[in-house]
Write an enzyme that holds these catalytic residues in place. Structure first.
Site, mmCIF file in Angstrom:
data_model
loop_
_atom_site.group_PDB
_atom_site.id
_atom_site.type_symbol
_atom_site.label_atom_id
_atom_site.label_comp_id
_atom_site.label_asym_id
_atom_site.label_seq_id
_atom_site.Cartn_x
_atom_site.Cartn_y
_atom_site.Cartn_z
ATOM 1 N N ARG A 47 0.812 -1.217 0.000
ATOM 2 C CA ARG A 47 0.000 0.000 0.000
ATOM 3 C C ARG A 47 0.844 1.265 0.000
ATOM 4 N NH1 ARG A 47 -3.086 -1.667 5.322
ATOM 5 N NH2 ARG A 47 -0.911 -2.207 5.706
ATOM 6 N N TYR A 156 0.554 -22.507 11.753
ATOM 7 C CA TYR A 156 -0.759 -22.609 12.405
ATOM 8 C C TYR A 156 -1.905 -22.626 11.389
ATOM 9 C CZ TYR A 156 -0.612 -17.378 12.510
ATOM 10 O OH TYR A 156 -0.512 -16.042 12.204
HETATM 11 C C1 HXC Z 1 -8.222 -5.488 18.112
HETATM 12 C C2 HXC Z 1 -7.818 -4.353 16.131
HETATM 13 C C3 HXC Z 1 -6.433 -4.252 16.443
HETATM 14 C C4 HXC Z 1 -5.984 -4.830 17.683
HETATM 15 C C5 HXC Z 1 -6.771 -3.310 14.516
HETATM 16 N N1 HXC Z 1 -7.970 -3.746 14.942
HETATM 17 N N2 HXC Z 1 -5.813 -3.616 15.418
HETATM 18 N N3 HXC Z 1 -8.698 -4.954 16.953
HETATM 19 N N4 HXC Z 1 -6.905 -5.440 18.472
HETATM 20 N N5 HXC Z 1 -4.707 -4.798 18.054
HETATM 21 C C6 HXC Z 1 -9.250 -3.578 14.258
HETATM 22 C C7 HXC Z 1 -9.610 -2.096 14.102
HETATM 23 O O1 HXC Z 1 -10.178 -1.563 15.295
HETATM 24 C C8 HXC Z 1 -10.604 -2.151 12.938
HETATM 25 O O2 HXC Z 1 -11.865 -2.613 13.324
HETATM 26 C C9 HXC Z 1 -10.021 -3.250 12.067
HETATM 27 O O3 HXC Z 1 -9.191 -4.060 12.910
HETATM 28 C C10 HXC Z 1 -9.139 -2.697 10.934
HETATM 29 O O4 HXC Z 1 -8.129 -1.892 11.512
HETATM 30 P P1 HXC Z 1 -7.420 -0.704 10.689
HETATM 31 O O5 HXC Z 1 -6.360 -0.141 11.555
HETATM 32 O O6 HXC Z 1 -8.468 0.234 10.160
HETATM 33 O O7 HXC Z 1 -6.844 -1.532 9.425
HETATM 34 P P2 HXC Z 1 -5.698 -1.175 8.394
HETATM 35 O O8 HXC Z 1 -5.332 0.283 8.476
HETATM 36 O O9 HXC Z 1 -6.105 -1.769 7.104
HETATM 37 O O10 HXC Z 1 -4.426 -1.967 8.989
HETATM 38 C C11 HXC Z 1 -4.352 -3.385 8.933
HETATM 39 C C12 HXC Z 1 -3.658 -4.002 10.164
HETATM 40 C C13 HXC Z 1 -2.267 -3.354 10.429
HETATM 41 C C14 HXC Z 1 -3.569 -5.497 9.896
HETATM 42 C C15 HXC Z 1 -4.561 -3.765 11.369
HETATM 43 O O11 HXC Z 1 -1.655 -3.954 11.533
HETATM 44 C C16 HXC Z 1 -1.361 -3.476 9.222
HETATM 45 O O12 HXC Z 1 -1.373 -2.585 8.353
HETATM 46 N N6 HXC Z 1 -0.599 -4.585 9.118
HETATM 47 C C17 HXC Z 1 0.267 -4.886 7.946
HETATM 48 C C18 HXC Z 1 1.551 -5.543 8.323
HETATM 49 C C19 HXC Z 1 1.457 -6.720 9.271
HETATM 50 O O13 HXC Z 1 0.429 -6.904 9.966
HETATM 51 N N7 HXC Z 1 2.547 -7.488 9.348
HETATM 52 C C20 HXC Z 1 2.634 -8.636 10.208
HETATM 53 C C21 HXC Z 1 2.502 -9.882 9.418
HETATM 54 S S1 HXC Z 1 3.143 -11.102 10.466
HETATM 55 P P3 HXC Z 1 -13.106 -1.594 13.718
HETATM 56 O O14 HXC Z 1 -14.296 -2.493 13.863
HETATM 57 O O15 HXC Z 1 -12.693 -0.930 15.008
HETATM 58 O O16 HXC Z 1 -13.232 -0.609 12.565
HETATM 59 C C22 HXC Z 1 2.448 -12.566 10.277
HETATM 60 C C23 HXC Z 1 3.268 -13.637 11.012
HETATM 61 C C24 HXC Z 1 2.566 -14.881 11.371
HETATM 62 O O17 HXC Z 1 1.484 -12.726 9.609
HETATM 63 C C25 HXC Z 1 3.357 -15.860 12.219
HETATM 64 C C26 HXC Z 1 4.493 -15.338 13.070
HETATM 65 C C27 HXC Z 1 5.300 -16.365 13.820
HETATM 66 P P1 NAP Z 2 5.833 -7.340 7.216
HETATM 67 O O1 NAP Z 2 7.180 -6.732 6.991
HETATM 68 O O2 NAP Z 2 4.852 -6.575 8.041
HETATM 69 O O3 NAP Z 2 5.213 -7.683 5.799
HETATM 70 C C1 NAP Z 2 3.878 -7.562 5.454
HETATM 71 C C2 NAP Z 2 3.792 -6.776 4.155
HETATM 72 O O4 NAP Z 2 2.462 -6.829 3.655
HETATM 73 C C3 NAP Z 2 4.158 -5.294 4.305
HETATM 74 O O5 NAP Z 2 5.118 -4.956 3.332
HETATM 75 C C4 NAP Z 2 2.851 -4.549 4.026
HETATM 76 O O6 NAP Z 2 3.112 -3.331 3.357
HETATM 77 C C5 NAP Z 2 2.137 -5.565 3.133
HETATM 78 N N1 NAP Z 2 0.687 -5.383 3.178
HETATM 79 C C6 NAP Z 2 -0.114 -5.355 4.274
HETATM 80 N N2 NAP Z 2 -1.378 -5.120 3.911
HETATM 81 C C7 NAP Z 2 -1.381 -5.025 2.565
HETATM 82 C C8 NAP Z 2 -2.406 -4.784 1.593
HETATM 83 N N3 NAP Z 2 -3.685 -4.626 1.955
HETATM 84 N N4 NAP Z 2 -2.058 -4.737 0.279
HETATM 85 C C9 NAP Z 2 -0.768 -4.925 -0.097
HETATM 86 N N5 NAP Z 2 0.236 -5.151 0.770
HETATM 87 C C10 NAP Z 2 -0.082 -5.186 2.088
HETATM 88 O O7 NAP Z 2 5.955 -8.774 7.931
HETATM 89 P P2 NAP Z 2 6.815 -10.092 7.558
HETATM 90 O O8 NAP Z 2 7.183 -10.718 8.842
HETATM 91 O O9 NAP Z 2 7.883 -9.766 6.581
HETATM 92 O O10 NAP Z 2 5.713 -11.018 6.869
HETATM 93 C C11 NAP Z 2 5.834 -11.465 5.519
HETATM 94 C C12 NAP Z 2 5.056 -12.743 5.329
HETATM 95 O O11 NAP Z 2 5.620 -13.785 6.118
HETATM 96 C C13 NAP Z 2 3.593 -12.686 5.730
HETATM 97 O O12 NAP Z 2 2.815 -13.461 4.826
HETATM 98 C C14 NAP Z 2 3.572 -13.331 7.084
HETATM 99 O O13 NAP Z 2 2.312 -13.857 7.422
HETATM 100 C C15 NAP Z 2 4.596 -14.407 6.864
HETATM 101 N N6 NAP Z 2 5.172 -14.980 8.080
HETATM 102 C C16 NAP Z 2 6.058 -14.270 8.797
HETATM 103 C C17 NAP Z 2 6.632 -14.854 9.917
HETATM 104 C C18 NAP Z 2 7.670 -14.137 10.735
HETATM 105 O O14 NAP Z 2 8.123 -14.692 11.729
HETATM 106 N N7 NAP Z 2 8.087 -12.942 10.370
HETATM 107 C C19 NAP Z 2 6.256 -16.147 10.290
HETATM 108 C C20 NAP Z 2 5.307 -16.846 9.530
HETATM 109 C C21 NAP Z 2 4.784 -16.251 8.401
HETATM 110 P P3 NAP Z 2 2.153 -2.021 3.449
HETATM 111 O O15 NAP Z 2 1.896 -1.766 4.882
HETATM 112 O O16 NAP Z 2 2.946 -0.953 2.728
HETATM 113 O O17 NAP Z 2 0.902 -2.339 2.677
#
Ligand code: HXC
Ligand code: NAP
Length: 293
Positions: A47, A156
């Site tokens: 994004r 998971y």
């Molecule tokens: C409860 C929450 C919350 C929280 C957000 N929400 N954070 N609810 N606890 N901590 C709710 C909000 O209140 C809202 O609902 C809805 O979720 C959407 O939130 P927004 O902030 O408006 O969404 P958005 O701006 O699109 O952001 C998306 C996001 C944010 C997922 C919340 O964290 C993000 O941009 N993440 C991208 C990167 C990321 O998450 N990376 C990690 C991947 S790691 P309401 O009803 O209030 O409107 C991964 C690893 C897995 O996947 C395994 C690891 C070992």
């Molecule tokens: P990260 O840096 O937060 O990567 C997530 C990426 O997704 C960000 O670049 C974010 O960029 C992008 N993204 C989020 N919402 C998006 C949207 N709506 N459209 C397009 N792009 C979007 O975290 P990471 O740890 O590198 O994770 C990468 C992948 O590995 C994920 O699939 C995660 O589930 C997986 N994974 C990670 C771990 C770990 O230990 N790190 C373990 C298991 C699996 P923007 O915010 O700019 O959109």
């Protein structure tokens, strides 16, 4: 042996174009970097265009390769259609898609709103579907073959997990998509595989999954039988192989790369690793002493 510099031969991805969603940060960025070092051109998308443009500049300087940054919210199929058009216009063809973008955070499920679920499922599952459909339809319509889709899931996806339930549901869907299309679209020359990573340090994951002092208290590394987290190059090696033509007969596979983490939680007697080695003589005597019961 120094495993920090990569495994595949230098030209393993030469001339190929790979789209990496979520490619501006974290693991997506690291995998994109290695693809570039192996000779690929890369389109990174997420994004935040400013993050993508900064990453593109840095990766081009670091590797000498070509990086196209394209803003795209994978939840929007219109954005994704524009992504396909932009990448094809720039490179002529796209050879592989890495569905890596994700959203996640920890929360007790009863605290979540429907929108919170929708957001995570929208990014992880619908986003992967949108990209897969758009690139797949393009390849099928053009009659292009030799394509690879690689999906990033989690362990998971099959065990489930408390406190990250929307992510678990979505990643399970991604796994089902991978296995389904591996068979259905094989006739079009499109392979589908997935990687299930254990813990790999990234700011995006670490700050949302074990924020603040939680990292100290619940250390990821302590959960892993090998006693450490993964390195980005270890993941990049696997991703480069699975996305390259060298893995041409691998289709429908999910490769776990987690140091044994999920199996440690699964085996019924795995808790016995807490027994001091010196205690096993006494335990054996006790067990052998059991007769006729
Ligand atoms: C409860 C929450 C919350 C929280 C957000 N929400 N954070 N609810 N606890 N901590 C709710 C909000 O209140 C809202 O609902 C809805 O979720 C959407 O939130 P927004 O902030 O408006 O969404 P958005 O701006 O699109 O952001 C998306 C996001 C944010 C997922 C919340 O964290 C993000 O941009 N993440 C991208 C990167 C990321 O998450 N990376 C990690 C991947 S790691 P309401 O009803 O209030 O409107 C991964 C690893 C897995 O996947 C395994 C690891 C070992
Ligand atoms: P990260 O840096 O937060 O990567 C997530 C990426 O997704 C960000 O670049 C974010 O960029 C992008 N993204 C989020 N919402 C998006 C949207 N709506 N459209 C397009 N792009 C979007 O975290 P990471 O740890 O590198 O994770 C990468 C992948 O590995 C994920 O699939 C995660 O589930 C997986 N994974 C990670 C771990 C770990 O230990 N790190 C373990 C298991 C699996 P923007 O915010 O700019 O959109």
């Amino acid at each position: 042996m120094d495993t920090s510099t990569g495994m595949l031969r230098e030209d393993a991805l030469k001339g190929r174009t790979i789209v990496v969603t979520g490619g501006g940060t974290g693991l997506g960025r690291s995998m994109a970097t290695y693809f570039l070092r192996l000779g690929a051109s890369v389109c990174i998308t997420s994004r935040k265009l400013d993050v993508l443009e900064r990453t593109a500049k840095e990766l081009e300087a670091e590797t000498g390769g070509t990086v196209l940054p394209v803003a795209c919210d994978v939840r929007s199929h219109l954005d994704v259609d524009r992504l396909v058009a932009t990448a094809v216009e720039r490179f002529g063809t796209v050879d592989a898609l890495l569905n890596n973008a994700a959203g996640n955070f920890i929360s007790p499920t009863e605290r979540l709103s429907p929108k919170a679920f929708e957001t995570i499922i929208g990014i992880v599952l619908q986003g992967t579907v949108n990209c897969t459909l758009a690139f797949g339809k393009h390849w099928i319509a053009k009659g292009e073959t030799g394509k690879a889709v690689l999906n990033i899931t989690t362990t998971y996806a099959w065990t489930g997990s408390c406190y990250v339930v929307p992510s678990a549901c979505a990643k399970a869907g991604v796994l089902a998509l991978t296995r389904s299309l591996a068979v259905e679209w094989a006739r079009y020359g499109i392979r589908h595989n997935a990687i299930a990573p254990g813990p790999f340090p990234t700011k995006g994951a670490w700050d949302r999954l074990l924020p603040g002092e939680m990292m100290e208290r619940f250390s990821f590394a302590k959960r892993v039988p090998l006693g450490r987290v993964g390195t980005h190059q270890e993941l990049a090696d696997l991703a480069a192989y699975l996305i390259s033509p060298y893995s041409g007969f691998i289709n429908g596979e999910v490769v776990t790369i987690d140091g044994g983490e999920w199996l440690k939680g699964a085996g019924q007697f795995n808790m016995l690793d807490q027994i001091e080695p010196g205690m096993w003589d006494a335990i054996e005597r006790q067990v052998r002493g059991v007769r006729g019961s």
